[in-house]
Structure formats: structure tokens, C-alpha cells
Design a protein around this motif. Structure first.
Motif: not given
Lengths: 488, 63
Positions: A80, A82-83, A85-86, A88-90, A245, A271-272, A275
């Protein structure tokens, strides 16, 4: 084993020194060069360093211990995170664009600017010190205990602390983020390779993957169930996962990295890469914990799972030795990034607003780094319960900064008063709840802290006047950049 | 203050659903099943799916 550990520790330290000092070449002048590597960090290097910074000794000791005590819930907890890290996409591109446009060095400085008050960054810097110095101290304690145990006391607890702190300090002082990035890259490779080797050998010692799976399912089936043997009730699971989170934006030692990449393409690689690395390291750590359960059930303390497994003779001595170095590397690579980040926060967000013109900011930051190291060593040597509690509370404590960080980009109505009241008010409450060990109404302290921070931020902001002109000036280059780079 | 694009919003929505499922399924549908094929498998697949969605989300950036 003692001699082997000492030799490998020496090799690791010398290699790290060579890498750290070679990173000094090309180091320019100024805080941006020192703390952000001149905003020129490449994607692969950033991914490796982000992994080394995020994953501390907690993984192969703490998470393995959580698996040993509570079973499969430990896997859910870490994934959870790790999820998360979404986020960071924002927020990653927003931090990056704002950092480039306005020249921010720290996330706290960004908040001070956006909310038009140096108090916001100052309070954030103080909060980071309160929670992250004890967190670093606990990492050093981990090194001390581990080295003392595996060398039969040849490297004592106190010496272990000094070795860990010394390496972290030298590798940070050498060239700031440049030396941290390069030593982190070395260390994450050590962490990952040694843990993969150790898990491979331990599963082989259990008769191979098939026998390993059968042994756990037959003898410890409850550990595969949710909520399992008792540790991971739904309430505890929520209480643990909520602050983690938001870790990627609440903890300055990682959120500051969002200012450092040379391009958004490099941030994407960071980021990739992280992950994928995180997914592998999480599975390895959890399988390591299950292996300890299969081989050594009935240990008094789950924290002893890894040291006991290393001493059990189930894996070859050479592999046990390299894993010890891998765990030390995990701790050191987290501590040095925290030291660097706290140094930047103290210099930029506490010293600079007070000193006229902000002269000698870098010197002040380096002095703070020495002070932080000294405090972390002192706290680690004292072994106070309060330090451990504050360390555990660190993720919940820093969670209270999240509403102000989100509001920075997504709520123009947010104000400095709202940010200050939420960070201080919710921070004090969540710390008190953690220190006293109370969960009012059965709700975990972290949920109280996070919820209270949102309510306080919104309420206090609505009651005060928003710096709308500043918010607009802050967001304009970010908005333009998001459109230009096709970022959502 | 700014608006996500439609496809990005869809992926973010998917990630949010995955995260809710990471709590709801192991503690609901798969509760008390002592098997590798229950929560362990689910959470592992969840981790892989979440990583894939995030990577897809950032693949559209134009550096």
C-alpha cells in the motif's frame, strides 16, 4: 564470522569513501549545487538513490519481523505504501516545475513562499527535526545491535553507532547530494544483491521453493490468513498504512528529491525504477520473514528474527556476512539523506529568514549537520524509550504536513494560518497520542492526526484571508509547465 | 487550481479503486483463508497492478 564482518565492513567503507570523494569533482558553488546536485541528477542514479533513502534497515529487520509476528499483512502494508507513490505522479512534476520557476531548495521553502509566511517553512523544518532525528537514531541503534550481535561483541553497540554515524556524516559532507547519490547507488546494489542471495540460500535450506511454500502453509497457515495471528487487525492495518501512503510527499528527505532531477524524463525514470526495485525488495523482505518463521518459530521477540536467522547456521557464513553489510548499507544510506535534508531545512528555513541576507547559509547548514549527527548519536547511545516512540511516530507526525502540501497546489484558499494551525495543532495531538499509547474511540493515532490536520487546515484557512495574488503567481509557471509537458 | 486530463483522470481513478480493494478484498472476501493463493497472491497482484498503472500514468509525460 567476526573477522569476515570486519574485513567486509572495511571494504564497504573504503569503497564508499572513494565514491563519495570522487563525487566532489564537478561540484559547483552554492546551496543549489550542494543540496540538489545542481538540479542535474540523472534518472537511473536518482532511482537507485531514492530506493536507498526510502528503504532503511527496517526492511530486512523490521518488515521481516512484522511478517514473523503478524504474517501476510506485512506484505499488504508495504505494498500500500508503494501504491502511494502514485502521489509522485501527481506532485512530482508540480514540485519540479515550482522548484525550477522559483528556485526552491527545500519543500518547506516552497510552502513558505506559497503561503507568504516564513513561519510555515520554519515550523515544517522544526517538525522534521523532531521526528527525523529520533528516526535516524533508531537506524544507528540498529547498526549497533546488529554489529554487536554478529561480531560477538568485538564491535560493541557504541562503536557500531559511531561507525554508522561517521560513514553517513563523511559521505554527506563530502559533496552534499552528489556524494549521497553516488554512495546510495552503491549501497542499494549491495542491499538488493545481498538480500536476494540470502533469501535464495534460506529458501534452498528449507528444501527449495515448493517445500518452503508447503512448510508455511502446513505449519503456519494462520500467518497466511488475514487478519492472521493477531497483529494486523483492520484498524491496525489502516493506522499503519495511512501515514506511509503519504510518505513520498510528507518526508522531506524524499520529497526534496522531486527538485533534483535534470528533467521530467529523469523523474519518470526515477519513479518507474524505484517502483520496480521496491516491489522486488518488499517481496524479498517478506519471504525472509516467512523463512525465519519456518526455521526458527517461537522466538521471544520478532525483532530478533533476522539476527537469529543469521546466527542459526542455516545460510553459509559468507552469505550471512554480506547480508549484515547490506543491512548496514540500508541504514547508512537512509541516515545520510536525512542528515542532508535536515541540514538544508535548518539552513534554508530556520537560519536564512533570521540572518540578514542569509549569508553563510551553507556553513550554517553544515554546522547543523554536525549537530544533528551528534544528537542522533547521543539519542542512540541513551536508548531512551521516548526516542523509539518518536521514531515510530515519525510517519504519523509528518503526515500532519500533508494538507498544507496538497493545499499548496490544489487549494488557492489555503492560508499560512491554516498551514500553521494544522501542522502544530495536529502534530502536538498525534505526538501526545503516540507517546501515551492511546487510541481514542479505538481509532489509531495516525488517523486522528491526519483527520485533525485536514479539519484544522480547512477551518483556519476559511477564517483567514488567503494570499490569492501570491497563490496565483506561484501556480502560473506550474500550470504552464504542466500543459507543456502534458502532465495531468 | 488545475485539471487533470481525461485519460490521466481515468488511470488515477483506477489506482484509487485498486487501493480501496487492497483493504476490502483481503479483509472481506479473502478473510481467514490460510493459503498462499489468498491474501498473499492478491496483494502481490495488487502491487504489480498498482506499479503498472503508475508507470502508465507517467508514460504520457512529454519531457
Amino acid at each position: 564470522m567476526t573477522q569476515g564482518v570486519l574485513i567486509l565492513l572495511g571494504v564497504y567503507a573504503l569503497l564508499g569513501m572513494a565514491v563519495a570523494f570522487s563525487a566532489r569533482r564537478g561540484l559547483g558553488e552554492g546551496a543549489g549545487e550542494y543540496y540538489l546536485a545542481g538540479r542535474r541528477a540523472g534518472g537511473v542514479l536518482s532511482a537507485l538513490s531514492y530506493g536507498a533513502t526510502t528503504y532503511s534497515a527496517f526492511m530486512m529487520v523490521g518488515l521481516a519481523g512484522l511478517t514473523y509476528a503478524g504474517g501476510v499483512g506485512a506484505l499488504g502494508f508495504e505494498l500500500v505504501y508503494l501504491a502511494g507513490l502514485g502521489l509522485v505522479a501527481i506532485f512530482g512534476p508540480r514540485f519540479w516545475l515550482a522548484g525550477r520557476a522559483h528556485g526552491f531548495i527545500t519543500p518547506a521553502e516552497m510552502l513558505s513562499h506559497r503561503y507568504d509566511s516564513p513561519w510555515v517553512g520554519g515550523v515544517m523544518a522544526v517538525a522534521a527535526c523532531i521526528f527525523l532525528i529520533p528516526y535516524s537514531a533508531v537506524q544507528l541503534m540498529g547498526i549497533g545491535y546488529l554489529l554487536e550481535a554478529v561480531t560477538d561483541g568485538a564491535v560493541g553497540f557504541q562503536s557500531g553507532i559511531l561507525i554508522g554515524a561517521g560513514l553517513a556524516l563523511i559521505w554527506t559532507l563530502a559533496a552534499g547530494l552528489r556524494s549521497v547519490l553516488w554512495t546510495d547507488a552503491l549501497q542499494v546494489v549491495v542491499m538488493l544483491v545481498t538480500s536476494l542471495l540470502a533469501v535464495g540460500f534460506i529458501v534452498a535450506a528449507l528444501g527449495g521453493p515448493g517445500d518452503f511454500l508447503d512448510t508455511i502453509a502446513t505449519d503456519h497457515g494462520e500467518w497466511l490468513a488475514v487478519p492472521g495471528p493477531g497483529l494486523f487487525s483492520l484498524t491496525t492495518f489502516i493506522g499503519l498504512t495511512l501515514p506511509w501512503f503519504f510518505f513520498s510527499i510528507s518526508n522531506p528527505q524524499v520529497s526534496q528529491r522531486l527538485f533534483t532531477t535534470e528533467s521530467l524524463g529523469a523523474m519518470r525514470t526515477m519513479l518507474a525504477g524505484f517502483l520496480i526495485l521496491g516491489l522486488v525488495y518488499t517481496l524479498v523482505s517478506v519471504i525472509w520473514g516467512f523463512s525465519a518463521l519456518a526455521l526458527l518459530p517461537g522466538l521471544e521477540s520478532a525483532d530478533q528474527a533476522t539476527p537469529a536467522l543469521l546466527a542459526s547456521g542455516a545460510i553459509p557464513k559468507g552469505i550471512a556476512i554480506v547480508l549484515v553489510i547490506g543491512i548496514v548499507a540500508a541504514a547508512v544510506s537512509t541516515v545520510d539523506s536525512i542528515m542532508l535534508s535536515l541540514s538544508a531545512l535548518a539552513g534554508r528555513d530556520l537560519y536564512r529568514p533570521l540572518a540578514r541576507g542569509g549569508r553563510h547559509e551553507l556553513l550554517a547548514g553544515k554546522l547543523v549537520m554536525l549537530l544533528v549527527t551528534g544528537l542522533a548519536i547521543a539519542f542512540a547511545r541513551l536508548q531512551l524509550d521516548l526516542i523509539t516512540i518518536l521514531s515510530v511516530a515519525s510517519s504519523s507526525g509528518l503526515l500532519v504536513t500533508v494538507p498544507a502540501i496538497v493545499g499548496c497546489f490544489f487549494w488557492a484558499r489555503g492560508t499560512a494560518t491554516g498551514a500553521l494551525v494544522s501542522i502544530i495543532g495536529a502534530g502536538v495531538i498525534v505526538t501526545l497520542l503516540q507517546v501515551t499509547g492511546s487510541n481514542p474511540l479505538g481509532i489509531p493515532a495516525s488517523v486522528w492526526g491526519g483527520g485533525l490536520a485536514v479539519v484544522l487546515f480547512v477551518t483556519a484557512s476559511l477564517l483567514t484571508r488567503a494570499p490569492t495574488a501570491r497563490a496565483e503567481a506561484f501556480m502560473q509557471p506550474v500550470r504552464e509547465g504542466l500543459a507543456r509537458h502534458r502532465v495531468l | 487550481m488545475d485539471r487533470p486530463t481525461a485519460s490521466g483522470r481515468g488511470l488515477l481513478g483506477l489506482l484509487a479503486v485498486l487501493i480501496v480493494l487492497a483493504y476490502a478484498v483481503p479483509y472481506g472476501l479473502l478473510r481467514d483463508i490460510p493459503s498462499w493463493q489468498a491474501a498473499f497472491l492478491f496483494w502481490t497482484l495488487f502491487g504489480v497492478a498498482a506499479v503498472a498503472v503508475i508507470i502508465r500514468l507517467i508514460s504520457g509525460w512529454r519531457p
